[in-house]
Design a protein around this motif. Structure first.
Motif, short mmCIF file in Angstrom:
data_model
loop_
_atom_site.label_atom_id
_atom_site.label_comp_id
_atom_site.label_asym_id
_atom_site.label_seq_id
_atom_site.Cartn_x
_atom_site.Cartn_y
_atom_site.Cartn_z
N ASP A 94 1.82 9.05 -6.17
CA ASP A 94 2.22 10.40 -5.79
C ASP A 94 3.60 10.34 -5.13
O ASP A 94 3.72 9.86 -3.99
CB ASP A 94 1.19 11.00 -4.83
N ASP A 95 4.62 10.80 -5.84
CA ASP A 95 6.00 10.76 -5.32
C ASP A 95 6.13 11.38 -3.93
O ASP A 95 6.99 10.98 -3.15
CB ASP A 95 6.95 11.50 -6.26
N ASP A 96 5.30 12.36 -3.64
CA ASP A 96 5.40 13.07 -2.36
C ASP A 96 4.55 12.44 -1.26
O ASP A 96 4.45 12.99 -0.16
CB ASP A 96 4.98 14.53 -2.54
N SER A 97 3.94 11.30 -1.54
CA SER A 97 3.05 10.67 -0.57
C SER A 97 3.76 10.35 0.74
O SER A 97 4.85 9.80 0.75
CB SER A 97 2.46 9.38 -1.14
N LYS A 98 3.10 10.72 1.82
CA LYS A 98 3.59 10.38 3.16
C LYS A 98 2.60 9.42 3.84
O LYS A 98 2.66 9.22 5.04
CB LYS A 98 3.73 11.66 4.00
N GLU A 141 -7.54 7.11 0.95
CA GLU A 141 -7.83 8.45 0.43
C GLU A 141 -7.07 8.70 -0.87
O GLU A 141 -7.64 9.17 -1.86
CB GLU A 141 -7.47 9.50 1.48
N LEU A 142 -5.79 8.38 -0.88
CA LEU A 142 -4.97 8.62 -2.06
C LEU A 142 -5.38 7.70 -3.22
O LEU A 142 -5.51 8.13 -4.36
CB LEU A 142 -3.49 8.43 -1.74
N ILE A 143 -5.61 6.44 -2.92
CA ILE A 143 -5.98 5.49 -3.97
C ILE A 143 -7.35 5.83 -4.55
O ILE A 143 -7.53 5.84 -5.77
CB ILE A 143 -5.91 4.04 -3.44
N ASN A 144 -8.30 6.13 -3.70
CA ASN A 144 -9.63 6.51 -4.19
C ASN A 144 -9.59 7.81 -4.99
O ASN A 144 -10.32 7.97 -5.97
CB ASN A 144 -10.63 6.63 -3.04
N ALA A 145 -8.74 8.75 -4.58
CA ALA A 145 -8.62 10.03 -5.29
C ALA A 145 -8.05 9.85 -6.69
O ALA A 145 -8.27 10.69 -7.57
CB ALA A 145 -7.76 11.00 -4.49
N LEU A 193 0.84 -1.21 0.00
CA LEU A 193 0.00 0.00 0.00
C LEU A 193 0.87 1.26 0.00
O LEU A 193 0.61 2.21 -0.74
CB LEU A 193 -0.93 0.00 1.21
N LYS A 194 1.89 1.24 0.83
CA LYS A 194 2.79 2.39 0.91
C LYS A 194 3.51 2.60 -0.43
O LYS A 194 3.59 3.72 -0.93
CB LYS A 194 3.81 2.18 2.03
N ALA A 195 3.99 1.52 -1.03
CA ALA A 195 4.69 1.61 -2.31
C ALA A 195 3.74 2.07 -3.42
O ALA A 195 4.12 2.88 -4.29
CB ALA A 195 5.31 0.27 -2.67
N TYR A 196 2.52 1.58 -3.40
CA TYR A 196 1.53 1.96 -4.41
C TYR A 196 1.20 3.45 -4.30
O TYR A 196 1.12 4.15 -5.30
CB TYR A 196 0.28 1.09 -4.25
N CYS A 197 1.04 3.93 -3.09
CA CYS A 197 0.77 5.35 -2.89
C CYS A 197 1.94 6.20 -3.38
O CYS A 197 1.74 7.26 -3.98
CB CYS A 197 0.45 5.64 -1.42
N LYS A 198 3.16 5.75 -3.16
CA LYS A 198 4.35 6.46 -3.65
C LYS A 198 4.38 6.48 -5.18
O LYS A 198 4.81 7.45 -5.79
CB LYS A 198 5.63 5.81 -3.14
N LEU A 199 3.91 5.39 -5.78
CA LEU A 199 3.85 5.31 -7.23
C LEU A 199 2.81 6.29 -7.78
O LEU A 199 3.04 6.92 -8.82
CB LEU A 199 3.47 3.87 -7.62
#
Length: 191
Positions: free
Chosen positions: A60-64, A73-77, A52-58
């Motif tokens: 959005d590079d700036d994902s925290k 939130e990030l995946i649904n967006a 999940l963390k790696a996918y969010c980084k993929l």
């Protein structure tokens, strides 16, 4: 160093398939719990957190993002249909939609139960049951599929091409016929 989430998934897939020799994957058995199910549950959900963390980084590079609600939130967006994606255990005709709760912006029940088992196994041992293991396993498969699809799409978009999710799924090789997504059967060993 290149991470290979798919290889880890395949290892878990073999464990799940072996488990089906002892516990029939049916809703009648969803409350079955054991030490082996606990081991699988903890391993699967730990890997889910990593991917999940790696996918969010993929995405959005700036994902925290570091918590399930932040991941959701990030995946649904990103307009992914992951919350409605349904998987079936191929041989058992059992449908699972692991991230359906994300449609309502709530944490999946199986993830909440995982945290209970992880932090208070003595009290929540029964929550490491077949139902929660199968939901988390389906979630792990789905996240691998979406992760690798996004990874390939980045390179393909640079070249002016597009790959459908089904094409990504067919390119991921599995030694077993465990899951299918929607109406697409994955019978990799025939390829």
């Amino acid at each position: 160093m290149k991470t290979n989430f798919w290889q880890y998934y395949l290892s878990i897939e073999e464990d799940i398939d072996r488990l089906f020799r002892y516990i029939e994957p049916s809703e009648d058995n969803f409350s079955t719990y054991s030490v082996e199910l606990t081991r699988l549950y903890l391993a699967i959900c730990s890997e889910l957190d990593v991917i999940l963390k790696a996918y969010c980084k993929l995405l959005d590079d700036d994902s925290k993002a570091s918590r399930i609600n932040e991941y959701a939130e990030l995946i649904n967006a990103s307009n992914k249909d992951i919350s409605t994606a349904s998987l079936n255990l191929q041989r058992f005709r059992l449908a699972i939609t692991p991230f359906s709760d994300w449609e309502k912006s709530i944490t999946p029940k199986w993830w909440k139960k995982y945290n209970g088992v992880k932090h208070n196994r003595d009290i929540n041992f029964r929550d490491a049951n077949l139902g929660n293991v199968l939901n988390s396993f389906a979630g792990l498969y789905l996240l691998n599929l979406y992760y690798y699809h996004e990874l390939r799409s980045i390179d393909l978009r640079k070249q002016g091409f597009f790959e459908h999710l089904e094409e990504t799924a067919s390119s991921l090789k599995s030694r077993l016929k465990v899951l299918k997504i929607n109406s697409i059967w994955f019978e990799f060993h025939k390829r």
